[in-house]
Design an enzyme around this catalytic site. Structure first.
Site, mmCIF file in Angstrom:
data_model
loop_
_atom_site.group_PDB
_atom_site.id
_atom_site.type_symbol
_atom_site.label_atom_id
_atom_site.label_comp_id
_atom_site.label_asym_id
_atom_site.label_seq_id
_atom_site.Cartn_x
_atom_site.Cartn_y
_atom_site.Cartn_z
ATOM 1 C CG ASP A 1 -1.888 -1.198 1.194
ATOM 2 O OD1 ASP A 1 -2.310 -1.597 0.104
ATOM 3 O OD2 ASP A 1 -2.172 -1.734 2.276
ATOM 4 C CE LYS B 1 2.444 -2.515 -4.307
ATOM 5 N NZ LYS B 1 2.078 -2.134 -2.935
ATOM 6 N N GLY C 1 -4.556 -4.545 -3.598
ATOM 7 C CA GLY C 1 -5.541 -3.523 -3.930
ATOM 8 C C GLY C 1 -4.784 -2.294 -4.365
ATOM 9 C CG HIS C 2 -2.237 -2.336 -6.929
ATOM 10 N ND1 HIS C 2 -1.495 -3.062 -7.816
ATOM 11 C CD2 HIS C 2 -1.835 -2.744 -5.706
ATOM 12 C CE1 HIS C 2 -0.689 -3.886 -7.152
ATOM 13 N NE2 HIS C 2 -0.892 -3.723 -5.870
ATOM 14 C CD GLN D 1 0.864 -8.941 -2.518
ATOM 15 O OE1 GLN D 1 1.525 -9.559 -3.323
ATOM 16 N NE2 GLN D 1 -0.424 -8.730 -2.708
HETATM 17 P P1 GDP Z 1 -0.712 0.207 -3.569
HETATM 18 O O1 GDP Z 1 -1.300 -1.054 -3.031
HETATM 19 O O2 GDP Z 1 0.750 0.332 -3.297
HETATM 20 O O3 GDP Z 1 -1.029 0.439 -5.024
HETATM 21 O O4 GDP Z 1 -1.389 1.392 -2.758
HETATM 22 P P2 GDP Z 1 -2.972 1.547 -2.473
HETATM 23 O O5 GDP Z 1 -3.629 1.952 -3.738
HETATM 24 O O6 GDP Z 1 -3.503 0.362 -1.753
HETATM 25 O O7 GDP Z 1 -2.952 2.708 -1.398
HETATM 26 C C1 GDP Z 1 -2.464 3.976 -1.684
HETATM 27 C C2 GDP Z 1 -3.603 5.006 -1.551
HETATM 28 O O8 GDP Z 1 -3.035 6.296 -1.493
HETATM 29 C C3 GDP Z 1 -4.546 5.026 -2.746
HETATM 30 O O9 GDP Z 1 -5.821 5.430 -2.300
HETATM 31 C C4 GDP Z 1 -3.927 6.097 -3.651
HETATM 32 O O10 GDP Z 1 -4.871 6.736 -4.504
HETATM 33 C C5 GDP Z 1 -3.443 7.082 -2.612
HETATM 34 N N1 GDP Z 1 -2.253 7.850 -2.980
HETATM 35 C C6 GDP Z 1 -1.152 7.466 -3.683
HETATM 36 N N2 GDP Z 1 -0.233 8.461 -3.705
HETATM 37 C C7 GDP Z 1 -0.761 9.481 -2.994
HETATM 38 C C8 GDP Z 1 -0.284 10.787 -2.621
HETATM 39 O O11 GDP Z 1 0.824 11.194 -2.933
HETATM 40 N N3 GDP Z 1 -1.105 11.541 -1.825
HETATM 41 C C9 GDP Z 1 -2.348 11.106 -1.427
HETATM 42 N N4 GDP Z 1 -3.083 11.915 -0.668
HETATM 43 N N5 GDP Z 1 -2.827 9.905 -1.768
HETATM 44 C C10 GDP Z 1 -2.037 9.099 -2.529
HETATM 45 P P1 IMO Z 2 -0.862 -4.275 -2.108
HETATM 46 O O1 IMO Z 2 -0.451 -4.828 -3.457
HETATM 47 C C1 IMO Z 2 -0.908 -4.624 2.227
HETATM 48 C C2 IMO Z 2 -0.829 -8.715 3.872
HETATM 49 C C3 IMO Z 2 -2.078 -9.187 4.585
HETATM 50 C C4 IMO Z 2 -1.464 -10.110 5.625
HETATM 51 C C5 IMO Z 2 -0.321 -10.744 4.848
HETATM 52 C C6 IMO Z 2 -0.635 -12.127 4.299
HETATM 53 O O2 IMO Z 2 -2.180 -3.572 -2.146
HETATM 54 O O3 IMO Z 2 0.234 -3.471 -1.531
HETATM 55 P P2 IMO Z 2 -2.153 -12.925 2.252
HETATM 56 O O4 IMO Z 2 -3.612 -12.750 2.002
HETATM 57 O O5 IMO Z 2 -1.277 -12.324 1.205
HETATM 58 O O6 IMO Z 2 -1.780 -14.342 2.558
HETATM 59 O O7 IMO Z 2 -1.880 -12.117 3.633
HETATM 60 O O8 IMO Z 2 -0.012 -9.868 3.779
HETATM 61 N N1 IMO Z 2 -1.060 -8.207 2.497
HETATM 62 C C7 IMO Z 2 -1.033 -6.922 2.153
HETATM 63 N N2 IMO Z 2 -0.897 -5.807 2.899
HETATM 64 N N3 IMO Z 2 -1.018 -4.526 0.899
HETATM 65 C C8 IMO Z 2 -1.132 -5.632 0.125
HETATM 66 O O9 IMO Z 2 -1.119 -5.600 -1.226
HETATM 67 C C9 IMO Z 2 -1.184 -6.904 0.753
HETATM 68 N N4 IMO Z 2 -1.311 -8.168 0.306
HETATM 69 C C10 IMO Z 2 -1.211 -8.970 1.382
HETATM 70 O O10 IMO Z 2 -2.769 -8.091 5.176
HETATM 71 O O11 IMO Z 2 -0.902 -9.358 6.678
HETATM 72 MG MG MG Z 3 -2.872 -1.680 -1.809
#
Ligand code: GDP
Ligand code: IMO
Ligand code: MG
Length: 433
Positions: A13, A16, A40-41, A225
């Protein structure tokens, strides 16, 4: 022939999806190489928010080919739901644009049921998985009984393998976990339907990526991840079951290292984690609540996949140096700098302390961090709203100092700075300095 690899440098999270969407503007192929719908991206383009779990985040750029590599585990039902959802939003996800490796493993209801049952049994030792069947599917891959995308091309083999997986899972569910068994007939029928729809997507992804690199195309490898969740190098056992690292990109796509140009460590300006496991710089009370947000904004720290509130804390440079080493980062992209506005002082963990001893680097891997306490260095904050800033020189001086401290602590340049979720909310230092 460049290959650029995008890796999460923390526990996932990091943002990416947001950076991949940006960099995909210059890529021919965006290639996801690990994990499944545990990811979740989020990608925000103008007023549209796209939440992706399996399909590469490069799909929103109209010109890219997006591939899903052999290192992934794919739940066909979730993939087809995502295809349908994106199609409704006007995104082309036809087999001309989206490709699935014949060698990717498939998640079945047996795997999700076992993930849930195993987690519930663990009690205190709970890992906090996403319960998406990730661990059991990679386990079947390792024990060589897994179902692969290519099995969808052969109906007899598909039924034979599926039956074996379901029979085994049913024995465990009934006799070990005391749960209801799965209905084989309806699952067989569902997989028959998935096979019909997914057949045209199944491709030799490794060869496609290889040919593109050899013909001077640009490929962006997308990790899900983060490195601290890596099966071997993460905070074991509180990890996922794949390799979200730069070497994992090569394995998960089936290509060699000779094409690599950049290895970009996506780093959130603070630290978060979902699920159980060590987190030395975890904050509590007001500081954690301030970093997490209330949930009113889509970017607040609540899981995209499970909705769970994320644990929040200060940026940990000891762990960042470690993940830079595991991956060979060539640079850092720092996200969510805007979230640090109005927090004063800010803290960065510069070393760990055990008794009288201080450690700049981990004496062993990060599996057991309990003997260490973080040494936090306070840094001045700022009050300015950063979300409209597009150049390095316009950043308030404490924000620049914060970034420069990250650079000194890691020995890496921060080339991209994200100040908001939208595609254009970026400071690209190669353009603006
Ligand atoms: P990922 O799993 O690494 O792709 O990250 P996620 O999408 O799960 O979580 C990142 C969250 O932060 C998402 O809701 C993005 O839209 C948001 N985000 C990413 N970069 C920025 C930033 O620079 N500022 C803010 N406020 N939100 C951001
Ligand atoms: P993105 O791509 C954050 C965590 C789960 C748990 C551990 C193992 O959005 O960054 P699993 O279901 O993979 O066997 O769970 O890994 N986890 C993540 N945490 N972002 C993710 O993906 C994750 N994918 C798995 O919360 O602690
Ligand atoms: Mg994510």
């Amino acid at each position: 022939m460049p290959l650029d690899i995008v890796i999460g440098s923390q526990w996932g999270d990091e943002g990416k999806g947001r950076i991949i969407d940006l960099l995909a503007g210059d890529a021919d192929i965006v290639a996801r190489f690990n994990g499944g719908d545990n990811a979740g991206h989020s990608v925000t383009v103008a007023d549209q928010l796209f939440k992706l779990h399996l399909i590469p985040s490069g799909i929103i750029q109209p010109h890219t080919i997006c591939v899903m590599g052999a290192g992934m585990v794919v739940n066909p039902q979730i993939l087809l739901e995502e295809v349908d959802h994106l199609t409704k939003l006007g995104i082309d996800v036809s087999p001309q644009r989206l490709k699935l490796s014949y060698a990717a493993h498939l998640i079945t209801p047996a795997h999700t049921a076992l993930d849930g049952a195993e987690e519930s049994e663990k009690g205190q030792g709970l890992l906090g998985t996403t319960r998406r069947g990730i661990g059991p599917t990679y386990a079947d891959k390792a024990t060589r009984i897994g179902l692969r995308a290519e099995d969808l091309l052969n109906e007899d083999l598909l039924h034979q393998k599926l039956d074996r997986i379901l029979d085994h899972a049913n024995k465990l569910l009934e006799h070990v976990y005391n749960r209801e068994s799965l209905d084989k007939e309806s699952i067989r029928h569902a997989f028959h339907t998935y096979a019909d729809r997914l057949r045209p997507y199944i491709t030799n992804v490794g060869a496609l990526v290889h040919d593109k690199l050899n013909s001077h195309g640009t490929v962006l490898a997308e990790g899900a991840q983060g490195t601290l969740l890596d099966l071997d190098h993460g905070t074991y056992p509180f990890v996922t079951s794949s390799h979200p690292t730069a070497p994992g990109a090569l394995l998960g796509l089936g290509i060699g290292p000779q094409h690599i140009r950049r290895i970009i460590g996506i780093t959130k300006s603070f630290q978060t984690r979902v699920g159980e496991g060590p987190f030395p710089t975890e904050a509590s009370g007001d500081a954690a609540a301030r970093l997490r947000g209330t949930g009113e904004h889509p970017w607040d720290e609540f899981g995209t996949t499970t909705g769970r509130p994320r644990r929040c804390g200060w940026l940990d440079a000891v762990l960042l140096r470690y993940t830079a080493r595991i991956n060979g980062f060539t640079e850092i992209a720092l996200t969510k700098l805007d979230i640090l506005t109005n927090i004063d002082p800010l803290n960065i963990c510069v070393s760990y302390q055990r008794g009288e001893q201080q450690f700049k680097d981990l004496p062993q891997g990060p599996a057991d961090l309990s003997p260490f306490s973080p040494v936090l260095e306070p840094l001045p904050g700022w009050e300015n709203d950063l979300t409209q800033i597009r150049s390095w020189n316009d950043l308030p001086s404490p924000a620049r100092s914060y970034i420069e401290r990250v650079e000194t602590l890691t020995g890496l340049s921060v080339r991209l700075i994200s100040v908001g979720p939208e595609r254009d909310q970026i400071i690209d230092r190669s353009l603006s300095e």
